[in-house]
Write an enzyme that holds these catalytic residues in place. Structure first.
Site, mmCIF file in Angstrom:
data_model
loop_
_atom_site.group_PDB
_atom_site.id
_atom_site.type_symbol
_atom_site.label_atom_id
_atom_site.label_comp_id
_atom_site.label_asym_id
_atom_site.label_seq_id
_atom_site.Cartn_x
_atom_site.Cartn_y
_atom_site.Cartn_z
ATOM 1 N N HIS A 67 69.182 30.891 8.910
ATOM 2 C CA HIS A 67 68.454 32.092 9.333
ATOM 3 C C HIS A 67 68.295 32.096 10.850
ATOM 4 O O HIS A 67 68.300 31.045 11.477
ATOM 5 C CB HIS A 67 67.020 32.089 8.783
ATOM 6 C CG HIS A 67 66.902 31.958 7.310
ATOM 7 N ND1 HIS A 67 66.640 33.025 6.494
ATOM 8 C CD2 HIS A 67 66.959 30.874 6.502
ATOM 9 C CE1 HIS A 67 66.539 32.619 5.238
ATOM 10 N NE2 HIS A 67 66.733 31.314 5.210
ATOM 11 N N TYR A 68 68.089 33.286 11.417
ATOM 12 C CA TYR A 68 67.488 33.329 12.749
ATOM 13 C C TYR A 68 66.079 33.882 12.611
ATOM 14 O O TYR A 68 65.756 34.591 11.642
ATOM 15 C CB TYR A 68 68.321 34.091 13.779
ATOM 16 C CG TYR A 68 68.670 35.534 13.533
ATOM 17 C CD1 TYR A 68 67.717 36.499 13.199
ATOM 18 C CD2 TYR A 68 69.983 35.958 13.699
ATOM 19 C CE1 TYR A 68 68.052 37.831 13.024
ATOM 20 C CE2 TYR A 68 70.337 37.292 13.514
ATOM 21 C CZ TYR A 68 69.363 38.207 13.173
ATOM 22 O OH TYR A 68 69.696 39.521 12.996
ATOM 23 N N GLU A 136 65.592 27.676 9.753
ATOM 24 C CA GLU A 136 65.345 28.789 10.671
ATOM 25 C C GLU A 136 65.739 28.341 12.080
ATOM 26 O O GLU A 136 65.374 27.243 12.518
ATOM 27 C CB GLU A 136 63.861 29.185 10.666
ATOM 28 C CG GLU A 136 63.438 29.978 9.438
ATOM 29 C CD GLU A 136 63.758 31.477 9.530
ATOM 30 O OE1 GLU A 136 64.357 31.908 10.534
ATOM 31 O OE2 GLU A 136 63.412 32.193 8.574
HETATM 32 ZN ZN LIG Z 1 66.332 35.019 7.167
#
Ligand SMILES: [Zn+2]
Length: 296
Positions: A67-68, A136
């Protein structure tokens, strides 16, 4: 082994074995505990004997999801640590170093679920939070200006850290290459992260995640121009076969189909993420299916 095998020694040994046997009976009455192996684990009202572990078992973790954050480091840390979403790991733009190694923040233990995926699907599985580890990565994502979308690049430092982390997680949980995915792969109609600048190819070159072989892509391209129109139904079927469960099977290049094709392109053909059903996209999808889903 009895070295001094005479009558006296035999007598003493017999007495000794009898005592051991009596003690054994006394301590293991109505129980299959193995006091001679491992001390059972005290769980309060009972003991768990884990001296024997079944050979038929594997990790519950089947996916690694990238994810970012959209948010900056401070905001992301606050959201992921104290909000109603979370991730197992948070990789900052410039991870601090400790004894010459990057330090990566871990917010959730790997045997616990973190809440990073939301409504999600892949290859017949749903609720990917149940079976994944989420990473993340601090990155602003994109901004749209007058119809032009600008994506923010990752720092090489954080990609290097992500690579070290991912490689370790994949090894420990034996995650298949095609199960290393972006949020946009498992929730393509809702999410764009980790975006078109996430370096999937660079990671695949380090043994992280899936990547098609050029020769196989060329085989399926079969002399067509890369951007020549492809059969929409064939592409829809191939993407569904690869794992994109929610892609329509209609033969019509509708909005959802385009969005899901674009998600696939962000991962495997970031130079053009228009969502068009073209020959190169179809060839890449077929090459991936051949490489990862038809293994004997
Ligand atoms: Zn995400």
């Amino acid at each position: 082994m009895l070295v001094f095998f005479n009558k006296k020694a035999l007598k003493l040994t017999t007495v000794f074995l009898a005592i051991v046997s009596l003690l054994g009976c006394a301590s293991s009455e109505n129980s299959s505990l193995s006091p001679d192996k491992v001390t059972p684990v005290d769980r309060g009202d009972y003991y768990a004997d884990n001296a024997t572990q079944a050979i038929s078992q594997d990790s519950r973790v089947k996916f690694l999801i990238m994810h970012y954050t959209v948010e900056n480091e401070t905001e992301a840390f606050k959201t992921l640590a104290t909000g109603n979403v979370s991730a197992h790991y948070l990789v900052t733009e410039h991870p601090r170093s400790f004894h010459h190694k990057p330090v990566i923040t871990q917010l959730v233990a790997e045997d616990k679920r973190s809440w990073h995926a939301g409504l999600s699907n892949w290859s017949g599985r749903t609720n990917i939070n149940d079976s994944s580890i989420g990473i993340e990565i601090v990155n602003k994502g994109f901004t749209d200006n007058n119809g032009v979308r600008t994506w923010y690049p990752y720092t090489q430092q954080q990609i290097d850290a992500v690579a070290l982390l991912a490689k370790d997680i994949i090894r420990r949980h034996n995650i298949s290459p095609e199960h290393v995915l972006g949020h946009s792969d498992i929730a393509p109609l809702r999410k764009q992260d980790p975006g078109k600048l996430f370096p999937w190819r660079q990671l695949a070159e380090k043994g992280i995640g899936a990547w098609p072989d050029d020769a196989t892509v060329n085989k399926y391209l079969a002399g067509r121009s890369p951007l020549a129109a492809a059969n929409v139904l064939t592409l829809q079927q191939t993407l569904k076969q690869y794992g994109y469960d929610t892609i329509p099977q209609t033969g019509i290049l509708d909005k959802d189909t385009r969005t899901i094709i674009s998600a696939f392109q962000m991962h495997f053909r970031p130079e053009d993420i228009s969502g068009n059903a073209d020959a190169q996209t179809e060839a890449i999808a077929k090459a991936l299916v051949e490489k990862y889903l038809t293994r004997s």
